[in-house]
Design a protein around this motif. Structure first.
Motif: not given
Length: 398
Positions: A85-112
């Motif tokens: 419950s304390s994990m950031l999960g997809r709330e942790r963003r990668a460097e803005r504008g990178t492919v990794a950032d786009v790959a994390g488009a869905y935050n934890d609201v969508f992956t509960p």
């Protein structure tokens, strides 16, 4: 989602990419609903009908640290819930504008995350809760596919930055000479190329889902997965509402007829069912070579057992075998909770936006890159990566 889990009545938002469609799903226990239905149908068969989902998280394979421990203790579950419950999960963003950032488009609201399940793994046999060793044949094809995927990445930032998709490979600024090769076998995964629709993963092509419907912990299709079972005299239908709305349906033939000829292959296999006491037993064969379950394709053989264990509980046990992939058969179990029919809505039309709009857009974008490079206006498309790891925290359950 950080710092808490959902309560016993959970609302999960499922969004199809770019369309803003939301499905509200209540996880209210059946015991809190109207009186439970009879456990037999009007025609005398065990009643498995309803909307069912797994309200807890359990990994397919057991972490080696639990050895042969099949069930968690209450203390272990409470500690795992606290950690997760304390994990950031997809709330942790990668460097803005990178492919990794786009790959994390869905935050934890969508992956509960759900609460930790009772079992340390869904696999119950072998006793270590792990997949059996792969056969030499399976190891060979896995290595060939991995080598091909890495080769397509060699001139990209993914390899230059030594990200996990490039593990086993190395950076080389010269584009791979394998870029025009066909994959070692029919492609079902993500590769760094979009020459045509079949270079995309099955999920992007809206071909997600299959039998058995158990997968990787943390995947959207595993976290958000419901099935509606409908029975009629002589027939059973199961509709799966999975992930971002990639719904699919299977019909179970119950008339005692044999499987289809081996020459006829189907995406979800050929399901033939019968009753053994209160248990629905389904034998599934004739899978297409274009499907993939843990590396198994046309030789996959599945025997499912669905048993109503109470007014709001359903046990699922599945035996899996493929002598070309695993050294021995293996068995997994999963427990489902019946959902409130009135508060839940299952939309039986698949609404996967990636295949409807996104995939043509991806292909068009790549053709524009090809054109720009040919006209001297852009970089070599073979040096552009469309694959990057969304390197998040490792789930303590794994």
């Amino acid at each position: 989602m950080r710092g808490r889990f959902s309560s016993s009545t959970t609302t999960v938002a499922i969004a199809g990419a770019a369309v803003g469609v939301f499905i509200s799903v209540s996880a209210t226990r059946a015991s809190a609903q109207a009186p439970a239905p009879a456990l037999t149908t009007p025609w005398g068969e065990p009643d498995l009908q309803g909307i069912w989902t797994d309200e807890t998280d359990t990994p397919l394979q057991r972490s080696p640290k639990y050895a042969t421990q099949e069930f968690f203790t209450d203390t272990q579950r409470a500690e795992l819930d606290r950690q997760r419950s304390s994990m950031l999960g997809r709330e942790r963003r990668a460097e803005r504008g990178t492919v990794a950032d786009v790959a994390g488009a869905y935050n934890d609201v969508f992956t509960p995350k759900k609460r930790t399940g009772l079992r340390t793994s869904r696999i119950v046999d072998p006793p270590n809760g792990r997949l059996p060793p792969p056969t030499p044949e399976a190891q060979k094809i896995t290595a060939a596919e991995r080598e091909f995927r890495v080769a397509l990445l060699q001139a990209t930032e993914t390899c230059k930055n030594k990200e996990s998709p490039c593990n086993g490979g190395k950076y080389d600024p010269a584009p791979s000479p394998r870029f025009a090769e066909p994959p070692p076998r029919y492609n079902t995964a993500t590769i760094n190329r979009y020459h045509g629709p079949e270079d995309a993963s099955l999920a992007v092509r809206c071909l997600m889902g299959g039998v058995p419907e158990i997968g990787t912990l943390g995947a959207i299709a595993d976290r958000i997965s419901f099935r509606r079972i409908v029975q009629t005299p002589g027939g059973i239908s199961m509709f799966y509402d999975v992930g971002q709305g990639q719904g699919w349906q299977r019909n179970i033939i119950m008339d005692g007829s044999p499987h289809l000829p081996a020459s006829i292959r189907q995406w979800y296999g050929d399901s033939r069912g019968h009753w053994e006491g209160n248990t629905l037993v389904i034998d599934v064969t004739n899978f297409s070579a274009k499907t993939d379950f843990q590396g198994s394709r046309e030789h996959l053989h599945v025997i499912e057992r669905w048993t109503r264990t109470g007014p709001d509980t359903l046990e699922y046990a599945v035996a899996v075998e493929d002598p070309t992939v695993w050294a021995r058969p293996w068995t997994a179990k999963q427990d489902f909770i019946r959902q409130n029919d009135e508060e839940n809505r299952i939309y039986t039309e698949p609404r996967c936006i990636e295949g409807n709009y996104g995939l043509p857009g991806l292909l068009h974008g790549h053709r524009m890159e090809d054109l720009a490079f040919a006209e001297g206006r852009g970089v070599d498309p073979r040096t552009i990566s469309t694959i990057s790891a969304n390197e998040g925290e490792r789930d303590p359950l794994q």
